[in-house]
Design a protein around this motif. Sequence first.
Motif, PDB file in Angstrom:
ATOM      1  N   ASP A   1       0.824  -1.201   0.000  1.00 18.01           N
ATOM      2  CA  ASP A   1       0.000   0.000   0.000  1.00 18.01           C
ATOM      3  C   ASP A   1       0.861   1.256   0.000  1.00 18.01           C
ATOM      4  O   ASP A   1       0.533   2.242  -0.678  1.00 18.01           O
ATOM      5  CB  ASP A   1      -0.932   0.008   1.214  1.00 18.01           C
ATOM      6  CG  ASP A   1      -2.056  -1.010   1.089  1.00 18.01           C
ATOM      7  OD1 ASP A   1      -2.362  -1.419  -0.044  1.00 18.01           O
ATOM      8  OD2 ASP A   1      -2.620  -1.392   2.130  1.00 18.01           O
ATOM      9  N   ALA A   2       1.967   1.218   0.740  1.00 12.97           N
ATOM     10  CA  ALA A   2       2.869   2.372   0.768  1.00 12.97           C
ATOM     11  C   ALA A   2       3.505   2.594  -0.596  1.00 12.97           C
ATOM     12  O   ALA A   2       3.661   3.736  -1.055  1.00 12.97           O
ATOM     13  CB  ALA A   2       3.947   2.169   1.831  1.00 12.97           C
ATOM     14  N   VAL A   3       3.865   1.507  -1.263  1.00 14.27           N
ATOM     15  CA  VAL A   3       4.454   1.623  -2.602  1.00 14.27           C
ATOM     16  C   VAL A   3       3.424   2.139  -3.593  1.00 14.27           C
ATOM     17  O   VAL A   3       3.711   2.984  -4.439  1.00 14.27           O
ATOM     18  CB  VAL A   3       5.027   0.267  -3.055  1.00 14.27           C
ATOM     19  CG1 VAL A   3       5.524   0.341  -4.496  1.00 14.27           C
ATOM     20  CG2 VAL A   3       6.165  -0.166  -2.128  1.00 14.27           C
TER      21      VAL A   3
ATOM     22  N   ALA B   1       1.367   6.626  -6.919  1.00 15.19           N
ATOM     23  CA  ALA B   1       0.306   7.594  -7.230  1.00 15.19           C
ATOM     24  C   ALA B   1       0.806   9.019  -7.081  1.00 15.19           C
ATOM     25  O   ALA B   1       0.483   9.901  -7.903  1.00 15.19           O
ATOM     26  CB  ALA B   1      -0.894   7.346  -6.320  1.00 15.19           C
ATOM     27  N   GLU B   2       1.587   9.258  -6.020  1.00 17.77           N
ATOM     28  CA  GLU B   2       2.141  10.608  -5.821  1.00 17.77           C
ATOM     29  C   GLU B   2       3.080  10.995  -6.957  1.00 17.77           C
ATOM     30  O   GLU B   2       2.978  12.078  -7.538  1.00 17.77           O
ATOM     31  CB  GLU B   2       2.892  10.669  -4.488  1.00 17.77           C
ATOM     32  CG  GLU B   2       3.522  12.037  -4.236  1.00 17.77           C
ATOM     33  CD  GLU B   2       4.779  11.987  -3.399  1.00 17.77           C
ATOM     34  OE1 GLU B   2       5.501  13.013  -3.395  1.00 17.77           O
ATOM     35  OE2 GLU B   2       5.073  10.948  -2.778  1.00 17.77           O
TER      36      GLU B   2
ATOM     37  N   PRO C   1       6.972  15.916 -14.291  1.00 20.73           N
ATOM     38  CA  PRO C   1       6.860  14.471 -14.490  1.00 20.73           C
ATOM     39  C   PRO C   1       8.188  13.741 -14.330  1.00 20.73           C
ATOM     40  O   PRO C   1       9.264  14.307 -14.535  1.00 20.73           O
ATOM     41  CB  PRO C   1       6.344  14.359 -15.928  1.00 20.73           C
ATOM     42  CG  PRO C   1       6.795  15.611 -16.592  1.00 20.73           C
ATOM     43  CD  PRO C   1       6.736  16.675 -15.534  1.00 20.73           C
ATOM     44  N   VAL C   2       8.075  12.485 -13.971  1.00 22.93           N
ATOM     45  CA  VAL C   2       9.245  11.617 -13.826  1.00 22.93           C
ATOM     46  C   VAL C   2       9.699  11.165 -15.212  1.00 22.93           C
ATOM     47  O   VAL C   2       8.914  10.625 -15.993  1.00 22.93           O
ATOM     48  CB  VAL C   2       8.910  10.395 -12.952  1.00 22.93           C
ATOM     49  CG1 VAL C   2      10.083   9.411 -12.921  1.00 22.93           C
ATOM     50  CG2 VAL C   2       8.534  10.838 -11.541  1.00 22.93           C
TER      51      VAL C   2
ATOM     52  N   LEU D   1       5.229  -0.070  -8.665  1.00 22.32           N
ATOM     53  CA  LEU D   1       5.759   1.273  -8.896  1.00 22.32           C
ATOM     54  C   LEU D   1       5.940   1.536 -10.396  1.00 22.32           C
ATOM     55  O   LEU D   1       5.603   2.619 -10.883  1.00 22.32           O
ATOM     56  CB  LEU D   1       7.085   1.446  -8.161  1.00 22.32           C
ATOM     57  CG  LEU D   1       7.686   2.847  -8.182  1.00 22.32           C
ATOM     58  CD1 LEU D   1       6.717   3.871  -7.603  1.00 22.32           C
ATOM     59  CD2 LEU D   1       9.010   2.879  -7.409  1.00 22.32           C
ATOM     60  N   SER D   2       6.437   0.541 -11.115  1.00 21.43           N
ATOM     61  CA  SER D   2       6.626   0.705 -12.562  1.00 21.43           C
ATOM     62  C   SER D   2       5.295   0.887 -13.279  1.00 21.43           C
ATOM     63  O   SER D   2       5.187   1.684 -14.222  1.00 21.43           O
ATOM     64  CB  SER D   2       7.355  -0.511 -13.133  1.00 21.43           C
ATOM     65  OG  SER D   2       8.626  -0.649 -12.559  1.00 21.43           O
ATOM     66  N   ARG D   3       4.288   0.157 -12.849  1.00 22.34           N
ATOM     67  CA  ARG D   3       2.970   0.291 -13.460  1.00 22.34           C
ATOM     68  C   ARG D   3       2.445   1.716 -13.327  1.00 22.34           C
ATOM     69  O   ARG D   3       1.947   2.305 -14.296  1.00 22.34           O
ATOM     70  CB  ARG D   3       1.991  -0.687 -12.802  1.00 22.34           C
ATOM     71  CG  ARG D   3       0.573  -0.624 -13.363  1.00 22.34           C
ATOM     72  CD  ARG D   3      -0.365  -1.462 -12.504  1.00 22.34           C
ATOM     73  NE  ARG D   3      -0.476  -0.943 -11.148  1.00 22.34           N
ATOM     74  CZ  ARG D   3      -0.823  -1.676 -10.091  1.00 22.34           C
ATOM     75  NH1 ARG D   3      -1.098  -2.966 -10.222  1.00 22.34           N
ATOM     76  NH2 ARG D   3      -0.913  -1.118  -8.879  1.00 22.34           N
ATOM     77  N   GLU D   4       2.548   2.272 -12.110  1.00 25.43           N
ATOM     78  CA  GLU D   4       1.995   3.609 -11.881  1.00 25.43           C
ATOM     79  C   GLU D   4       2.751   4.666 -12.681  1.00 25.43           C
ATOM     80  O   GLU D   4       2.147   5.538 -13.314  1.00 25.43           O
ATOM     81  CB  GLU D   4       2.031   3.937 -10.387  1.00 25.43           C
ATOM     82  CG  GLU D   4       1.210   2.988  -9.518  1.00 25.43           C
ATOM     83  CD  GLU D   4      -0.236   2.893  -9.970  1.00 25.43           C
ATOM     84  OE1 GLU D   4      -0.879   3.944 -10.106  1.00 25.43           O
ATOM     85  OE2 GLU D   4      -0.710   1.760 -10.214  1.00 25.43           O
ATOM     86  N   ILE D   5       4.086   4.603 -12.643  1.00 21.05           N
ATOM     87  CA  ILE D   5       4.871   5.611 -13.360  1.00 21.05           C
ATOM     88  C   ILE D   5       4.806   5.361 -14.862  1.00 21.05           C
ATOM     89  O   ILE D   5       4.740   6.304 -15.664  1.00 21.05           O
ATOM     90  CB  ILE D   5       6.311   5.632 -12.820  1.00 21.05           C
ATOM     91  CG1 ILE D   5       6.292   6.189 -11.388  1.00 21.05           C
ATOM     92  CG2 ILE D   5       7.218   6.469 -13.711  1.00 21.05           C
ATOM     93  CD1 ILE D   5       7.645   6.330 -10.746  1.00 21.05           C
ATOM     94  N   GLY D   6       4.807   4.091 -15.270  1.00 15.95           N
ATOM     95  CA  GLY D   6       4.689   3.783 -16.688  1.00 15.95           C
ATOM     96  C   GLY D   6       3.385   4.283 -17.272  1.00 15.95           C
ATOM     97  O   GLY D   6       3.338   4.817 -18.394  1.00 15.95           O
TER      98      GLY D   6
END
Length: 256
Positions: free
Chosen positions: A73-75, A80-81, A88-89, A126-131
């Motif tokens: 959940d923290a990841v 999301a943040e 953008p990243v 993490l990759s899914r969210e940023i991707g």
Amino acid sequence: MSTHPFDLTGKLAVVTGAKRGLGKAMAEALAAAGADIIGVSATLEPNGSEVERTVESLGRSFSARAVDFSDRDAVRSLGAELATLERPVDILVNNAGTIERAPAAEHPDELWDQVLQVNLSSQFVLSREIGRAMIARGMGGKIIFTASLLSFQGGINVPGYAAAKSGIAGLTKALSNEWAVHGINVNAIAPGYIATDNTEALRNDPSRSQAILDRIPAGRWGAAGDMAGAVVFLASPASDYVSGTVLPVDGGWMGR
């Protein structure tokens, strides 16, 4: 805009596991190439960390996030943040990791679950969210995983770690297959035997340490700084036609 193929000026890079070891070295290398850094680690200080001081001494900005990668959940919240930042990243370095040593016949479920969560499942989340954010932005990006020699081999007494790092190799290829068309290069670095906390037990075992050294053509354990060239290459325009690759940085181990 610079025409230098390794110039990262103006880019924002997220580096997980950035407090020490490989992650710290990679964050510093990216900063030296011009990138601003968001460092992430379970125990990273909000201000005044060694990696922050080094990045800022190179003239780049640094901000810290303390996130436990065993907490999905923290990841997810971190992803999301980061996906909704005003800036953008551009580069994600998935380096956070852990290792637990026990023979397979005695390896408890809780160690297996811990290693798979930190080293594989959280990397995907993490990759899914940023991707997803990179795809929506439509300007490409770079995602780099830290794989391992155990992405190719089985290791000894580390079944969870070997399984997770083999999974990272597969995930690298899977994401590349879907995202290369969007200009997102997904690759991995497979470090060899590097003198970090994760290999301390091996280095303290005279027979194992010597056996490892005997196989490395370079004749030495690697240093965290040996990752610098590889991570800058994979984060930069120089690698725009490199995708789905697991790049060993191992002193020649895999060629032996």
